[in-house]
Design an enzyme around this catalytic site. Structure first.
Site: not given
Lengths: 443, 443
Positions: A220, A248, A274, A301, A324, A351, A353
């Site tokens: 991140k 990201d 991202e 996402e 997503d 995606h 997560g």
């Protein structure tokens, strides 16, 4: 025996992930991974369809409410009639003359649409005794085209073009299915790179990921440039020059800032950036992509629907398409995007997560490989290693590859015990947390 | 004396407009014009802020629920602290680390944001004893810039550019304010052109509009080409060659279809085609605009936020910018769009079909004229002549011009009696309708 949907049951389920900062990023510092969960009950004994939409806490109650607003389109309907003309059913559900005003096809309403549509897919797959990826992989190109909502995308993809794409891959589907059983589908990990983790945690997790066979890792970025540079240097050092490092930003930047920031991070050789900016900004992504090449731009996402993806794909604004499973309106709309991505030659890297997203998207990527793109090149599923214990049929990842799920359905069914334990606001877990927390921190 | 917001009260209000087909179009055949209505109560005796977001029936309950999800950002806050740094407050409200996931800045959540933000503007204006347009027109350029959420639009408009634009118009504001009091702000009518009306109704209403001084009229298109051609011929005959005829497809078409259809309607000399396709399709609007020039493309009532408007404006995709007072997240975000429209030279013609939208947007257009664009050229507010009787301070239109509202506030306060009578689902009007309707038609 036809199956009629008799009732909708919902759960507002939330996991207190903010306590550990798992999932933390530059725009979402304290997510509580959550699901607006739906169960479609039927008149066939033992047959239920399960679906969920993923959120990160507050606002989950709105998605649950929206599922109830959609109930009249589902309750009393026959499964066989829905799936016989599923593309049209999807279009009716998303184009109700009144309800569409509070979308259309975006936000709370579309997230709820995804939960309901995906529950129908789970139901259909259970009714025919196959996992969703296999149900899809066994359909003819003509049958697949009938699943797709083409409204507002025919300037980029016509039904005839879709049919042509699917027919090209049809003769070799069996080969790729065998390949999946042999080797699985490749994935990368995000579990090492949460923004709220310490350097020590990140380094240890990255080493662990390498030991597990991962060759790509995501971090991140976006809150602080000096911190990002230090973190990227650390990760690049741990993973070496040949493994892939992805970044990201979770929508943190304006367009000029994204360009400037990524120029400062380019020396760490990121494979993609991202969500560099607002998910609605097609032209912004394009400007960033042109400015920072060869670093690829990835997003998805938060891309609301196939219409926004159409623009991102057709204009060359993204090099990686991150569908997503429940931001898009369920499997039907995802297929529309898979087909457009294949047409425009953009690899799909879903995606995942969140909670339940790994379980969902493995089906979509495997179907994409078998029947749509026919390729694994530059394709990976995200993997985040938490919350899988709540699922009846959790993902199996071996040597950084998802193995094909084999139980009937969409792998999204949660254990009843988890639904009850984590029910918001009055499940036992939340009651206990409130008792422990000082009043000032009460949720 | 500072003012603290002590409590939020909401109403789900719906008007049975589907009974008369007022509001009917190609995508929304039977709207019940509705409002998710909010009242901000305060500790200052007699001081309340009112706001609403407009919907067309089903789904209104979700916006009401979302207003409650936003309540923690409002209740307990001081009005003076909010307005002292209103742009930042707006940014915090729309970027909550959890809630933004179910947007961001779109759909149910953003519609609710608009109701809350607009209620704060109503409250502020009442606190200082001015109508909203005058409150705005009396702020300095520096003060106005502090109201604006610049996040994700600085590639198109920086705070410095905004300041420069506002300063250019500042010395001549008083002149234009006098002009508004003298002549009002021009408008066009949509009341004649609903799709569900008969030819006789439409012709009679168009003649009546001409008698009332209207020089521009809008019709709904998109359901049936032969019908549209006949209707356009009829209207062109009634209004003559010099008055303006606008067309509105309400998102009905795919891009190629929009181009083909408008070529068939071009002979009736439409001034604009409104919502030719999906509101998220920036590049689609641009393709249509290039193909059908000199007919202008207009859109906005479903444009989710300033980021989508940024792209439409900067890319030349639209020739008319139709801001909506509660699709955008209230006054603050509208100002961002007014400023971008001024920079890119696109006239703003607000959407005002609906309930309460005429009341809202008159303030925005008057502020735009006085302080932002400084121009009336190619600018008109929409006017629809119904449901005004429910407002405490309804619009006044004379000779096809809105006269400046003079009561303090945002003109959006509804009569308590209307709120109670039309409350969904159990207000007296709805109870009676259900008693009269056969079971098969029950809402």
């Amino acid at each position: 025996m036809p199956t009629t949907i008799t009732q909708i049951e919902t759960y507002d389920v939330r996991f207190p992930t903010s306590l550990t900062l798992a999932g933390s990023d530059a725009m979402h510092p304290d997510p509580d991974y959550s699901a607006a969960y739906v169960i479609l009950h039927t008149d066939s004994p033992g047959l239920e369809g399960h679906g969920l939409t993923f959120t990160i806490g507050r606002g989950n109650e709105l998605c649950v409410a929206a599922i109830h607003s959609l109930a009249p389109f589902v309750v009393g309907q026959r499964l066989e009639e829905i799936v016989a003309d599923f593309g049209r059913y999807w279009d009716r559900l998303t184009n109700d003359g009144q309800l569409r005003w509070v979308g259309p096809e975006k936000g709370v309403l579309h997230l709820a649409t995804a939960a309901v549509i995906n529950a129908l897919w789970d139901l259909w797959a259970k009714a025919v005794g196959k996992p969703v990826w296999k149900l899809l992989a066994d359909l003819t190109p003509e049958e697949i085209v009938r699943l797709v909502p083409f409204r507002h995308i025919t300037d980029a993809l016509t039904p005839d073009e879709a049919l042509h794409l699917l027919r090209q891959q049809a003769p070799t589907r069996a080969e790729r299915e065998r390949e999946l059983f042999r080797s699985g589908y490749p994935c990368y990990t995000t579990s090492a790179g949460w923004l709220g983790y310490s350097d020590e945690q990140v380094a240890a997790l990255a080493r662990q990921a390498i030991d597990q066979g991962f060759t790509a890792i995501k971090m991140k970025v976006g809150q602080d440039l000096a911190h990002d540079r230090a973190r990227a240097a650390l990760l690049r050092q741990v993973i070496g020059p040949d493994r892939k490092l992805m970044m990201d930003a979770n929508q943190r930047w304006d367009v000029p800032q994204a360009i400037a920031w990524m120029r400062e991070l380019a020396e760490f050789d990121p494979w993609w950036i991202e969500e560099p900016t607002h998910p609605d900004d097609v032209l912004g992504h394009k400007a960033i992509a042109e400015a920072i090449a060869p670093i690829g731009v990835a997003t998805g996402e938060h891309v609301a629907n196939r219409v926004v993806f159409k623009q991102l794909l057709a204009s060359g604004a993204i090099r990686f398409c991150q569908i997503d499973a429940c931001r898009l309106g369920g499997v039907n709309e995802v297929i529309a995007v898979l087909l457009m991505a294949a047409k425009f030659g953009v690899p799909v890297c879903p995606h995942a997560g969140g909670v339940g997203l790994c379980e969902y998207v493995q089906h979509l990527s495997m179907f994409d490989y078998i029947a749509v793109s026919g390729s694994l090149e530059h394709r990976m599923i995200e993997h985040v290693d938490h919350l899988h214990e709540h699922f009846v049929d959790p993902v199996t990842v071996r040597n950084a590859r998802y193995l094909p799920p084999q139980r009937p359905g969409y792998s999204i069914e949660m254990k009843r015990e988890s639904l009850e334990q984590y029910r918001w606001p009055d499940g036992p877990v939340w009651r206990e947390l409130r008792q422990r927390a000082p009043a000032s921190e009460q949720r």
